[in-house]
Design a protein around this motif. Sequence first.
Motif: not given
Length: 260
Positions: A1-6, A19-30, A246-253
């Motif tokens: 799953m790559g790095p852990t996002i803190v 929690q909404p952001l955590i779930q969005s990141l999880k849905a993208l495999g993070r 926001l989850a997508k922006v984080i992953i792209d960055m």
Amino acid sequence: MGPTIVLCSGAWPLESFFQPLIQSLKALGRNAICRVPQSYPAADPDNPPERNYDSVFLRAHVLNPLLEAGEDIVLFMHSYGGVYGPEAFEGTSKKERTLKGFQGGVVAVIFAAAHIASKGVSAIDTMDLDPDNLPEYLGHDRSTDLVGFKKTAAKAMLFHDLPDEEADRLAGLLPKQPFTCFSTPVQWDPYRDPCFKGILGYIFTESDRILPLEKQEQYVKSAGIENTYMMKNMSHSPHHEQPDLLAKVIIDMMKTINEQ
């Protein structure tokens, strides 16, 4: 799953807010985590803390366990999280840890609608606030040293793009926090550390009512941050309003930083 996002929350935090952001990141495999102190020491004016309570908690209870497990880490810091967060990751960059023969470390640092404080500067300082005359939207109980964000102001400044019922609910949940969290100067910063060069990023919130875009841009310039992204028409709370975006922006960055 790559790095852990803190996820480093802003002031008056609840883990549930992310929690909404955590779930969005999880849905993208993070994988992402958010931990905040459940309590703070009682106020002691004669013995102020040497380091920010939130910084100490982040290092001891979140970062150190991940580092001991040899994990790679991405730090995401929202609002006041951009003040105490960086202080906590001294010596944690993957570059520095690799040179010392350790596994894992911080591979990217992402600020979002975040205040930035250099060494020797407190949150109060960088927010341009007068500690003896806080703005009307904050309530400071000097007998307990606790500071709270008044509900009506929170709705208007933090959650104004949300439906009224949800904004009212969130504003009513904001806990109080010790004033010393905001008045304790930062003891270390990464902005001139060569091990963090090139791995810092900033997500601008264009329509922020509490941290104006102009101030965000000043922070980015002073910290020498080169990787940036503008969230158009976004308020101070993108993790509530558009967690999927926001989850997508984080992953792209993260990808941009790690491909450099």
